[in-house]
Design a protein around this motif. Structure first.
Motif, PDB file in Angstrom:
ATOM      1  N   VAL A  65       1.021  -1.424   0.254  1.00 15.36           N
ATOM      2  CA  VAL A  65      -0.193   0.183  -0.462  1.00 15.36           C
ATOM      3  C   VAL A  65       0.834   1.481   0.125  1.00 15.36           C
ATOM      4  O   VAL A  65       1.995   1.882   0.767  1.00 15.36           O
ATOM      5  CB  VAL A  65      -0.972   0.162   1.331  1.00 15.36           C
ATOM      6  N   GLU A  66       0.910   1.950  -1.464  1.00 14.78           N
ATOM      7  CA  GLU A  66       1.364   3.258  -1.115  1.00 14.78           C
ATOM      8  C   GLU A  66       0.539   4.410  -1.046  1.00 14.78           C
ATOM      9  O   GLU A  66      -0.391   4.900  -1.226  1.00 14.78           O
ATOM     10  CB  GLU A  66       2.205   3.876  -2.726  1.00 14.78           C
ATOM     11  N   VAL A  67       0.978   4.849   0.569  1.00 15.03           N
ATOM     12  CA  VAL A  67       0.345   6.140   1.177  1.00 15.03           C
ATOM     13  C   VAL A  67       1.125   7.602   0.251  1.00 15.03           C
ATOM     14  O   VAL A  67       1.848   7.702   1.054  1.00 15.03           O
ATOM     15  CB  VAL A  67       0.317   6.039   2.602  1.00 15.03           C
ATOM     16  N   PRO A  68      -0.141   8.226   0.006  1.00 14.13           N
ATOM     17  CA  PRO A  68       0.323   9.321  -0.415  1.00 14.13           C
ATOM     18  C   PRO A  68       1.230  10.232   0.481  1.00 14.13           C
ATOM     19  O   PRO A  68      -0.054  11.044   0.870  1.00 14.13           O
ATOM     20  CB  PRO A  68      -1.168  10.220  -1.836  1.00 14.13           C
ATOM     21  N   GLY A  69       2.095  11.307  -0.319  1.00 14.71           N
ATOM     22  CA  GLY A  69       1.733  13.215   0.561  1.00 14.71           C
ATOM     23  C   GLY A  69       2.008  14.421  -0.103  1.00 14.71           C
ATOM     24  O   GLY A  69       2.012  14.772   0.198  1.00 14.71           O
ATOM     25  N   PHE A  70       2.136  13.891  -1.229  1.00 14.63           N
ATOM     26  CA  PHE A  70       1.344  14.895  -1.830  1.00 14.63           C
ATOM     27  C   PHE A  70       2.417  16.016  -2.206  1.00 14.63           C
ATOM     28  O   PHE A  70       2.787  17.438  -2.042  1.00 14.63           O
ATOM     29  CB  PHE A  70      -0.044  15.908  -1.365  1.00 14.63           C
ATOM     30  N   GLY A  71       3.767  15.516  -2.062  1.00 11.93           N
ATOM     31  CA  GLY A  71       4.524  16.638  -2.038  1.00 11.93           C
ATOM     32  C   GLY A  71       4.798  17.333  -0.692  1.00 11.93           C
ATOM     33  O   GLY A  71       5.746  18.561  -0.934  1.00 11.93           O
ATOM     34  N   ARG A  72       4.006  16.975   0.611  1.00 16.71           N
ATOM     35  CA  ARG A  72       4.231  18.133   1.399  1.00 16.71           C
ATOM     36  C   ARG A  72       4.398  17.300   2.224  1.00 16.71           C
ATOM     37  O   ARG A  72       4.081  16.231   3.508  1.00 16.71           O
ATOM     38  CB  ARG A  72       3.235  18.681   1.833  1.00 16.71           C
ATOM     39  N   ARG A  73       5.855  17.626   3.504  1.00 20.61           N
ATOM     40  CA  ARG A  73       6.176  16.726   4.527  1.00 20.61           C
ATOM     41  C   ARG A  73       5.362  16.736   5.412  1.00 20.61           C
ATOM     42  O   ARG A  73       5.210  15.220   6.499  1.00 20.61           O
ATOM     43  CB  ARG A  73       7.074  17.306   4.862  1.00 20.61           C
ATOM     44  N   ARG A  74       5.125  17.256   6.815  1.00 14.66           N
ATOM     45  CA  ARG A  74       4.449  17.096   6.961  1.00 14.66           C
ATOM     46  C   ARG A  74       2.525  16.644   7.045  1.00 14.66           C
ATOM     47  O   ARG A  74       2.282  15.861   8.258  1.00 14.66           O
ATOM     48  CB  ARG A  74       3.920  19.137   7.926  1.00 14.66           C
ATOM     49  N   LEU A  75       1.955  17.054   5.774  1.00 14.64           N
ATOM     50  CA  LEU A  75       0.716  16.287   5.962  1.00 14.64           C
ATOM     51  C   LEU A  75       1.176  15.028   5.241  1.00 14.64           C
ATOM     52  O   LEU A  75       0.625  13.809   5.844  1.00 14.64           O
ATOM     53  CB  LEU A  75      -0.438  16.715   4.131  1.00 14.64           C
ATOM     54  N   GLY A  76       2.322  14.928   4.980  1.00 11.37           N
ATOM     55  CA  GLY A  76       2.698  13.072   4.192  1.00 11.37           C
ATOM     56  C   GLY A  76       2.839  12.327   5.832  1.00 11.37           C
ATOM     57  O   GLY A  76       2.310  10.981   5.896  1.00 11.37           O
ATOM     58  N   ALA A  77       3.032  12.843   6.292  1.00 12.20           N
ATOM     59  CA  ALA A  77       3.567  12.274   8.459  1.00 12.20           C
ATOM     60  C   ALA A  77       2.782  11.586   8.529  1.00 12.20           C
ATOM     61  O   ALA A  77       1.858  10.452   9.186  1.00 12.20           O
ATOM     62  CB  ALA A  77       4.543  12.839   9.123  1.00 12.20           C
TER      63      ALA A  77
END
Length: 381
Positions: A65-77
């Motif tokens: 399962v690949e969880v997206p982060g949308f290129g944003r570090r805090r949002l990705g975490a």
């Protein structure tokens, strides 16, 4: 390996995204697929920071399962935690262990699931030797450091890539819970011959610690002596400590560099580039353990590398083409020898690197990891 009563040969992995560029991502993919080939049921939850939508890859015995982060570090975490913890709790109930790669949000999620489920978890670091670029150093500077370090101390085992990284992890956990597990590499059945093209390759991130400006200064001296030599810088700058703009400025300002150096960007694999090149060069001032270096060794290329502990761990103390980090003159001399088909050190170096990669094969590394998982389960009995 005898399974504990009621537990299957299931493993839950918390890792960087398998489809993204970078050494930790390649490391994670090889571990997942190696365990799968060894007969494990593998459930992998990955943090794919650059993705903008979730992805699922599934085969009998392997789910990623690949969880997206949308290129944003805090949002990705945050998104990774929201997805990884529920999935980890669901899949981890029947797992023999939980394993994380990188001491970041991946390890935090694995640790929380392991503590809730009373399952052992193992954490693999991807940096070595400590310092400002070390993962422990980074964690100690975060607001959540007390919680995250407390969770790390509950790991059944903390795994360093090399002996140089052991001290960094020993700052967190007891020494008896720290072990070395090198990066795995896929080895071709037979290394193709050197093409004799007077070509050199660097592959990796264009980050400050890789010291690529030093490589370009050295390469300027190499082309003065050879003229026809070609250097490929394969990769990209990324979001952190990028020197890509500086490299392009150096090429624009120097006709000799502009004509002999190409920067094709990031590629999902380096095999085609390695097949077409004679020399692999790694000028880093700091490394955990370079996956690109391991692949170059597996392919029997002539390696020129900085004399730092992580590179010596791969190449051996007696390797003849190591140079002091940051020394452009010494790097140019090593490159000139490596590119010269009449220099005897070229054949010696290519033979040495191929011999050493057996201990880093995916099968060997996965076998060592299985033993560590077995020991972690025995400690829980």
């Amino acid at each position: 390996m005898a399974a504990r009563a009621g537990l299957s040969r299931r493993i839950v992995l918390f890792t960087p995204g398998h489809t993204e560029p970078g050494g930790a991502q390649r490391h994670s993919k090889l571990i997942a697929e190696g365990l799968w080939r060894a007969g494990w049921e593998v459930k992998a939850i990955t943090r794919a920071g650059a993705l903008s939508r979730p992805a699922l890859r599934s085969a009998p015995g392997l789910t990623v399962v690949e969880v997206p982060g949308f290129g944003r570090r805090r949002l990705g975490a945050l998104l990774f935690a929201l997805a990884a913890i529920p999935l980890g709790l669901l899949w981890g109930r029947r797992a023999r262990a939980l394993v994380s790669v990188q001491l970041m949000s991946t390890t935090t999620a694995a640790a929380l699931c392991g503590l809730i489920l009373s399952r052992p978890f193992l954490a693999l670091a991807t940096t070595g030797g400590g310092g400002a670029l070390g993962e422990v150093e980074y964690l100690e500077g975060t607001r959540s450091a007390p919680l995250r370090l407390w969770l790390l101390r509950r790991a059944a085992c903390l795994l360093a890539q090399t002996e140089a990284g052991v001290g960094e992890l020993a700052r967190v956990g007891r020494m008896e819970r720290v072990a070395v597990l090198p990066n795995p590499v896929e080895r071709p059945a037979a290394a193709p011959p050197l093409p004799g093209t007077s070509s050199a390759l660097y592959a990796g991130r264009f980050a400050e610690e890789k010291d690529l400006p030093c490589l370009l200064r050295a390469w300027r001296e190499v082309v003065r002596g050879r003229g026809v030599a070609r250097l490929t810088l394969l990769g990209a700058g990324g979001a952190h400590r990028s020197v890509e703009a500086e490299l392009r400025e150096m090429l624009d300002a120097d006709p000799a560099l502009r004509e002999s150096v190409r920067m094709p960007g990031w590629a999902p694999g380096v095999e085609g580039f390695l097949r077409a090149t004679d020399v692999f060069v790694l000028p880093s001032r700091s490394e955990g353990m370079s996956n690109a270096l391991l692949e170059a060794c597996a392919w029997g290329r002539v390696v020129v590398a900085s004399d730092i502990p992580s590179n010596r761990a791969v190449l051996g103390d007696g390797y003849p083409l190591l140079f002091p980090p940051g020394d452009a003159e010494a790097l140019a001399e090593c490159l000139a020898r490596a590119l010269d088909p009449l220099d005897p050190v070229r054949g010696v170096a290519a033979g040495l690197v191929r011999e050493r990669t057996g201990e880093f094969s995916t099968e060997a590394v996965v076998g060592d990891l299985e033993e560590l998982i077995d020991a972690a389960n025995s400690a829980c009995d």
